[in-house]
Write a protein that holds these residues in place. Structure first.
Motif, mmCIF file in Angstrom:
data_model
loop_
_atom_site.group_PDB
_atom_site.id
_atom_site.type_symbol
_atom_site.label_atom_id
_atom_site.label_comp_id
_atom_site.label_asym_id
_atom_site.label_seq_id
_atom_site.Cartn_x
_atom_site.Cartn_y
_atom_site.Cartn_z
ATOM 1 N N PHE A 9 6.571 0.862 11.552
ATOM 2 C CA PHE A 9 7.152 -0.020 12.433
ATOM 3 C C PHE A 9 5.879 -0.946 13.087
ATOM 4 N N THR A 10 4.602 -0.458 13.359
ATOM 5 C CA THR A 10 3.496 -1.178 13.751
ATOM 6 C C THR A 10 2.772 -1.750 12.395
ATOM 7 N N GLY A 11 2.711 -1.075 11.511
ATOM 8 C CA GLY A 11 2.140 -1.645 10.294
ATOM 9 C C GLY A 11 0.331 -0.910 10.214
ATOM 10 N N LYS A 12 0.187 -0.103 11.171
ATOM 11 C CA LYS A 12 -1.130 0.341 11.240
ATOM 12 C C LYS A 12 -1.062 1.575 9.830
ATOM 13 N N ILE A 13 -2.410 1.394 9.427
ATOM 14 C CA ILE A 13 -2.863 2.097 8.202
ATOM 15 C C ILE A 13 -3.971 3.231 8.627
ATOM 16 N N SER A 14 -3.716 4.438 8.369
ATOM 17 C CA SER A 14 -4.509 5.401 8.665
ATOM 18 C C SER A 14 -5.353 5.822 7.556
ATOM 19 N N LEU A 15 -6.743 5.549 7.332
ATOM 20 C CA LEU A 15 -7.475 5.933 6.203
ATOM 21 C C LEU A 15 -8.421 6.985 6.266
ATOM 22 N N SER A 16 -8.938 7.760 5.285
ATOM 23 C CA SER A 16 -9.838 8.905 5.200
ATOM 24 C C SER A 16 -10.864 8.758 4.073
ATOM 25 N N LEU A 17 -11.966 9.091 4.694
ATOM 26 C CA LEU A 17 -13.097 9.202 3.459
ATOM 27 C C LEU A 17 -13.470 10.722 3.248
ATOM 28 N N TYR B 196 0.866 -1.207 -0.177
ATOM 29 C CA TYR B 196 0.093 -0.062 0.068
ATOM 30 C C TYR B 196 0.805 1.128 0.023
ATOM 31 N N HIS B 197 0.371 2.383 -0.563
ATOM 32 C CA HIS B 197 1.232 3.429 -0.476
ATOM 33 C C HIS B 197 0.383 4.705 -0.289
ATOM 34 N N ILE B 198 0.806 5.532 0.543
ATOM 35 C CA ILE B 198 0.049 6.843 0.906
ATOM 36 C C ILE B 198 -0.335 7.645 -0.211
ATOM 37 N N GLY B 199 -1.667 8.063 -0.108
ATOM 38 C CA GLY B 199 -2.418 8.578 -1.244
ATOM 39 C C GLY B 199 -3.179 7.788 -2.035
ATOM 40 N N GLU B 200 -3.129 6.332 -2.102
ATOM 41 C CA GLU B 200 -3.716 5.425 -2.961
ATOM 42 C C GLU B 200 -5.157 5.205 -2.403
ATOM 43 N N GLN B 201 -6.115 5.098 -3.215
ATOM 44 C CA GLN B 201 -7.338 4.903 -2.947
ATOM 45 C C GLN B 201 -7.772 3.342 -3.008
ATOM 46 N N VAL B 202 -8.086 2.798 -2.043
ATOM 47 C CA VAL B 202 -8.384 1.521 -2.126
ATOM 48 C C VAL B 202 -10.099 1.382 -1.498
ATOM 49 N N SER C 271 -21.795 2.100 8.869
ATOM 50 C CA SER C 271 -22.125 0.923 9.431
ATOM 51 C C SER C 271 -21.359 -0.203 9.149
ATOM 52 N N VAL C 272 -21.455 -1.184 10.101
ATOM 53 C CA VAL C 272 -20.548 -2.499 9.950
ATOM 54 C C VAL C 272 -21.132 -3.307 8.567
ATOM 55 N N GLY C 273 -20.115 -3.765 7.655
ATOM 56 C CA GLY C 273 -20.476 -4.553 6.686
ATOM 57 C C GLY C 273 -20.574 -3.591 5.392
ATOM 58 N N GLN C 274 -20.482 -2.182 5.793
ATOM 59 C CA GLN C 274 -20.505 -1.147 4.546
ATOM 60 C C GLN C 274 -19.255 -1.311 3.446
ATOM 61 N N ALA C 275 -19.377 -1.293 2.381
ATOM 62 C CA ALA C 275 -18.436 -1.505 1.205
ATOM 63 C C ALA C 275 -17.881 0.024 1.062
ATOM 64 N N LEU C 276 -16.800 0.489 1.233
ATOM 65 C CA LEU C 276 -16.320 1.915 0.695
ATOM 66 C C LEU C 276 -15.180 2.104 0.086
ATOM 67 N N THR C 277 -14.973 3.190 -0.457
ATOM 68 C CA THR C 277 -13.530 3.590 -1.182
ATOM 69 C C THR C 277 -12.815 4.628 -0.138
ATOM 70 N N VAL C 278 -11.803 4.319 0.284
ATOM 71 C CA VAL C 278 -10.950 5.122 1.123
ATOM 72 C C VAL C 278 -9.697 5.617 0.635
ATOM 73 N N VAL C 279 -8.955 6.596 0.985
ATOM 74 C CA VAL C 279 -7.842 7.120 0.963
ATOM 75 C C VAL C 279 -6.861 6.770 1.863
ATOM 76 N N ILE C 280 -5.650 6.308 1.667
ATOM 77 C CA ILE C 280 -4.465 6.125 2.677
ATOM 78 C C ILE C 280 -3.861 7.263 2.866
ATOM 79 N N LEU C 281 -3.885 7.445 4.311
ATOM 80 C CA LEU C 281 -3.290 9.022 4.746
ATOM 81 C C LEU C 281 -1.760 8.754 5.057
ATOM 82 N N ASP C 282 -1.608 7.540 6.035
ATOM 83 C CA ASP C 282 -0.601 7.197 6.584
ATOM 84 C C ASP C 282 -0.331 5.797 6.917
ATOM 85 N N ILE C 283 0.978 5.458 6.939
ATOM 86 C CA ILE C 283 1.336 3.928 7.116
ATOM 87 C C ILE C 283 2.522 3.933 8.193
ATOM 88 N N ASP C 284 2.104 3.425 9.211
ATOM 89 C CA ASP C 284 3.360 3.379 10.442
ATOM 90 C C ASP C 284 4.098 2.112 10.030
#
Length: 126
Positions: free
Chosen positions: A66-74, A3-9, A51-64
């Motif tokens: 060290f921990t592998g955590k990914i921050s997303l944005s709608l 995954y890359h920062i700025g990518e839409q997934v 809501s749980v189960g909702q499919a959506l497109t998001v943008v990757i804001l940040d990838i840590d």
């Protein structure tokens, strides 16, 4: 998958907490949409937008890395909306300085030498 920062997934919301929503991105990868990144403006209750189960497109804001955590944005995918503030008809803009006097930094420049001398006297005294 890389995954890359700025990518839409695309992903699916798997859980919602008061602070944000967890999104499954596939390949055993999960990201978090913080409540401040789910919509422009103040969001009181994240359940109004997701809501749980909702499919959506998001943008990757940040990838840590060290921990592998990914921050997303709608919010990045929304068009910014102008915010209007209701003000009374008789509202006048208040200036904390005189906008008609154009002194700039002259008062500071005039006092600088005295301040330097005072600082040197204090330094020598100690």
């Amino acid at each position: 998958m890389m995954y890359h920062i700025g990518e839409q997934v695309t992903g699916t919301v798997t859980g919602i907490q008061p602070y944000g929503a967890f999104v499954d991105l596939g390949d055993n990868t999960q990201g978090l949409i913080h409540i401040s990144e789910c919509h422009y403006g103040f969001v009181k209750d994240i359940h109004q937008y997701l809501s749980v189960g909702q499919a959506l497109t998001v943008v990757i804001l940040d990838i840590d890395e060290f921990t592998g955590k990914i921050s997303l944005s709608l919010r990045c995918l929304e068009e910014p909306k102008a915010v209007t503030i209701d003000q009374p008809e008789n509202h006048h803009k208040h200036y904390w300085t005189s906008r008609n006097v154009h002194e700039g930094f002259t008062p500071i420049a005039d006092r600088r030498h005295g301040w330097e001398q005072e600082a040197l006297r204090e330094f020598v005294r100690k």
